[in-house]
Design a protein around this motif. Structure first.
Motif, PDB file in Angstrom:
ATOM      1  N   GLN A  16       1.192  -1.199   0.134  1.00  0.00           N
ATOM      2  CA  GLN A  16      -0.304  -0.256   0.074  1.00  0.00           C
ATOM      3  C   GLN A  16       1.080   1.003   0.325  1.00  0.00           C
ATOM      4  O   GLN A  16       2.179   1.666   0.606  1.00  0.00           O
ATOM      5  CB  GLN A  16      -0.921   0.019   1.434  1.00  0.00           C
ATOM      6  CG  GLN A  16      -2.191  -0.676   1.591  1.00  0.00           C
ATOM      7  CD  GLN A  16      -2.993  -0.770   2.674  1.00  0.00           C
ATOM      8  OE1 GLN A  16      -1.951  -0.359   3.851  1.00  0.00           O
ATOM      9  NE2 GLN A  16      -3.810  -1.554   2.260  1.00  0.00           N
ATOM     10  N   ARG A  17       0.193   2.326  -1.076  1.00  0.00           N
ATOM     11  CA  ARG A  17       1.334   3.260  -1.136  1.00  0.00           C
ATOM     12  C   ARG A  17      -0.132   4.443  -0.780  1.00  0.00           C
ATOM     13  O   ARG A  17      -0.700   4.086  -1.221  1.00  0.00           O
ATOM     14  CB  ARG A  17       1.815   3.553  -2.043  1.00  0.00           C
ATOM     15  CG  ARG A  17       2.923   2.472  -2.619  1.00  0.00           C
ATOM     16  CD  ARG A  17       4.155   2.695  -0.974  1.00  0.00           C
ATOM     17  NE  ARG A  17       5.093   1.564  -1.379  1.00  0.00           N
ATOM     18  CZ  ARG A  17       4.985   0.776  -0.662  1.00  0.00           C
ATOM     19  NH1 ARG A  17       4.213   0.287  -0.109  1.00  0.00           N
ATOM     20  NH2 ARG A  17       5.959  -0.555  -0.802  1.00  0.00           N
ATOM     21  N   SER A  51       3.087   0.603   3.447  1.00  0.00           N
ATOM     22  CA  SER A  51       2.710  -0.622   3.811  1.00  0.00           C
ATOM     23  C   SER A  51       3.111  -2.369   3.130  1.00  0.00           C
ATOM     24  O   SER A  51       3.140  -1.929   1.845  1.00  0.00           O
ATOM     25  CB  SER A  51       1.953  -0.714   4.896  1.00  0.00           C
ATOM     26  OG  SER A  51       1.828  -1.477   4.864  1.00  0.00           O
ATOM     27  N   ASP A  52       4.506  -2.264   2.853  1.00  0.00           N
ATOM     28  CA  ASP A  52       3.957  -4.213   2.338  1.00  0.00           C
ATOM     29  C   ASP A  52       4.567  -4.821   3.448  1.00  0.00           C
ATOM     30  O   ASP A  52       4.520  -5.419   4.551  1.00  0.00           O
ATOM     31  CB  ASP A  52       5.543  -3.968   2.151  1.00  0.00           C
ATOM     32  CG  ASP A  52       6.143  -2.932   1.159  1.00  0.00           C
ATOM     33  OD1 ASP A  52       5.256  -3.151   0.177  1.00  0.00           O
ATOM     34  OD2 ASP A  52       7.089  -2.323   1.213  1.00  0.00           O
ATOM     35  N   THR A  90       5.381 -10.632   7.217  1.00  0.00           N
ATOM     36  CA  THR A  90       5.651  -9.751   7.890  1.00  0.00           C
ATOM     37  C   THR A  90       5.095  -9.145   7.577  1.00  0.00           C
ATOM     38  O   THR A  90       5.871  -8.526   6.113  1.00  0.00           O
ATOM     39  CB  THR A  90       7.808  -9.835   7.319  1.00  0.00           C
ATOM     40  OG1 THR A  90       7.978 -11.406   8.229  1.00  0.00           O
ATOM     41  CG2 THR A  90       8.543  -8.723   7.812  1.00  0.00           C
ATOM     42  N   ILE A  91       4.916  -7.593   8.311  1.00  0.00           N
ATOM     43  CA  ILE A  91       5.122  -6.374   8.244  1.00  0.00           C
ATOM     44  C   ILE A  91       5.831  -5.513   8.565  1.00  0.00           C
ATOM     45  O   ILE A  91       6.582  -5.168   9.255  1.00  0.00           O
ATOM     46  CB  ILE A  91       3.796  -5.722   8.328  1.00  0.00           C
ATOM     47  CG1 ILE A  91       2.708  -4.344   8.006  1.00  0.00           C
ATOM     48  CG2 ILE A  91       3.519  -5.482   9.820  1.00  0.00           C
ATOM     49  CD1 ILE A  91       2.102  -3.852   8.539  1.00  0.00           C
ATOM     50  N   THR A  92       6.288  -4.910   7.479  1.00  0.00           N
ATOM     51  CA  THR A  92       6.782  -3.567   6.735  1.00  0.00           C
ATOM     52  C   THR A  92       6.103  -1.608   7.183  1.00  0.00           C
ATOM     53  O   THR A  92       5.770  -2.048   5.819  1.00  0.00           O
ATOM     54  CB  THR A  92       8.630  -3.399   6.318  1.00  0.00           C
ATOM     55  OG1 THR A  92       9.074  -4.962   6.209  1.00  0.00           O
ATOM     56  CG2 THR A  92       9.367  -1.866   6.569  1.00  0.00           C
ATOM     57  N   SER A  93       6.955  -0.725   7.484  1.00  0.00           N
ATOM     58  CA  SER A  93       5.205  -0.006   7.488  1.00  0.00           C
ATOM     59  C   SER A  93       6.486   1.069   7.641  1.00  0.00           C
ATOM     60  O   SER A  93       7.566   0.904   8.561  1.00  0.00           O
ATOM     61  CB  SER A  93       4.097   0.553   8.138  1.00  0.00           C
ATOM     62  OG  SER A  93       3.833   2.090   7.563  1.00  0.00           O
ATOM     63  N   GLY A  94       6.093   2.198   7.006  1.00  0.00           N
ATOM     64  CA  GLY A  94       7.009   3.419   7.021  1.00  0.00           C
ATOM     65  C   GLY A  94       6.020   4.507   6.861  1.00  0.00           C
ATOM     66  O   GLY A  94       5.066   4.834   6.633  1.00  0.00           O
ATOM     67  N   GLY A  95       6.438   6.018   6.855  1.00  0.00           N
ATOM     68  CA  GLY A  95       5.712   7.117   6.556  1.00  0.00           C
ATOM     69  C   GLY A  95       5.005   7.941   8.377  1.00  0.00           C
ATOM     70  O   GLY A  95       5.542   7.367   9.499  1.00  0.00           O
ATOM     71  N   GLU A 100       6.821   4.074  12.578  1.00  0.00           N
ATOM     72  CA  GLU A 100       6.956   2.701  12.056  1.00  0.00           C
ATOM     73  C   GLU A 100       6.839   1.603  12.460  1.00  0.00           C
ATOM     74  O   GLU A 100       6.365   1.736  13.859  1.00  0.00           O
ATOM     75  CB  GLU A 100       9.164   2.686  12.057  1.00  0.00           C
ATOM     76  CG  GLU A 100       9.991   1.778  11.634  1.00  0.00           C
ATOM     77  CD  GLU A 100      11.628   2.128  11.746  1.00  0.00           C
ATOM     78  OE1 GLU A 100      12.132   0.655  12.004  1.00  0.00           O
ATOM     79  OE2 GLU A 100      11.722   2.562  12.492  1.00  0.00           O
ATOM     80  N   ILE A 101       6.574   0.732  11.503  1.00  0.00           N
ATOM     81  CA  ILE A 101       6.363  -0.852  12.091  1.00  0.00           C
ATOM     82  C   ILE A 101       7.345  -1.628  11.946  1.00  0.00           C
ATOM     83  O   ILE A 101       7.299  -2.150  10.905  1.00  0.00           O
ATOM     84  CB  ILE A 101       4.577  -0.742  12.006  1.00  0.00           C
ATOM     85  CG1 ILE A 101       3.894   0.577  12.914  1.00  0.00           C
ATOM     86  CG2 ILE A 101       4.161  -2.341  12.657  1.00  0.00           C
ATOM     87  CD1 ILE A 101       2.448   0.194  12.160  1.00  0.00           C
ATOM     88  N   LEU A 102       7.565  -2.880  12.456  1.00  0.00           N
ATOM     89  CA  LEU A 102       8.421  -3.837  11.744  1.00  0.00           C
ATOM     90  C   LEU A 102       7.931  -4.776  12.951  1.00  0.00           C
ATOM     91  O   LEU A 102       7.732  -5.493  14.189  1.00  0.00           O
ATOM     92  CB  LEU A 102       9.525  -3.966  12.167  1.00  0.00           C
ATOM     93  CG  LEU A 102       9.915  -4.929  11.459  1.00  0.00           C
ATOM     94  CD1 LEU A 102      10.449  -5.759  10.085  1.00  0.00           C
ATOM     95  CD2 LEU A 102      11.326  -4.821  11.668  1.00  0.00           C
ATOM     96  N   ALA A 103       6.834  -5.998  12.187  1.00  0.00           N
ATOM     97  CA  ALA A 103       6.290  -7.403  13.064  1.00  0.00           C
ATOM     98  C   ALA A 103       6.172  -8.374  12.388  1.00  0.00           C
ATOM     99  O   ALA A 103       6.381  -8.357  11.280  1.00  0.00           O
ATOM    100  CB  ALA A 103       4.250  -7.063  13.119  1.00  0.00           C
TER     101      ALA A 103
END
Length: 118
Positions: A16-17, A51-52, A90-95, A100-103
């Motif tokens: 998602q962007r 988000s990826d 695995t979720i990586t998010s930014g913005g 920041e989320i890394l789970a």
């Protein structure tokens, strides 16, 4: 009488962007120079949310059933099944929101069953 097996491997990625022209300039002007770059988490400019979410799913099952005629009118049937399921996400998010989320999540399910009937 028969034995069967199943195997599948699925690799899937959701992304998602939220492209928002002018977002970086506005964020840096309001919150200070470099704020937008500090929360980008490696994603491109002008996007307050990125988000990826890759999925890796593996399934394996083996099952079988057999029959034995005890008499012309009575049949003994027995069967069994083994099932193994594994899912890794695995979720990586930014913005800016979230910053920041890394789970990482791993789900594993193993199951075996048998059945006997007459």
């Amino acid at each position: 009488m028969g034995v069967r097996c199943l195997y599948s491997k699925i690799d899937r990625t959701y992304a998602q962007r939220l492209p928002t022209p002018g977002y970086d300039a506005f964020t840096d002007a309001v919150l200070g120079a470099g704020t937008s770059a500090a929360v980008a988490n490696g994603y491109g400019p002008d996007s307050p949310f990125n988000s990826d979410l890759p999925y890796n799913i593996k399934r394996f099952a083996i099952f079988g059933e057999g029959n034995y005629d005890i008499t012309d009118r009575l049949t003994f049937t027995a069967g069994g099944r083994y099932y193994d399921f594994k899912e890794v996400r695995t979720i990586t998010s930014g913005g800016f929101l979230p910053m920041e989320i890394l789970a990482r999540s791993i789900a594993r399910n193993r199951r075996a069953s048998t059945r006997v009937s007459c």
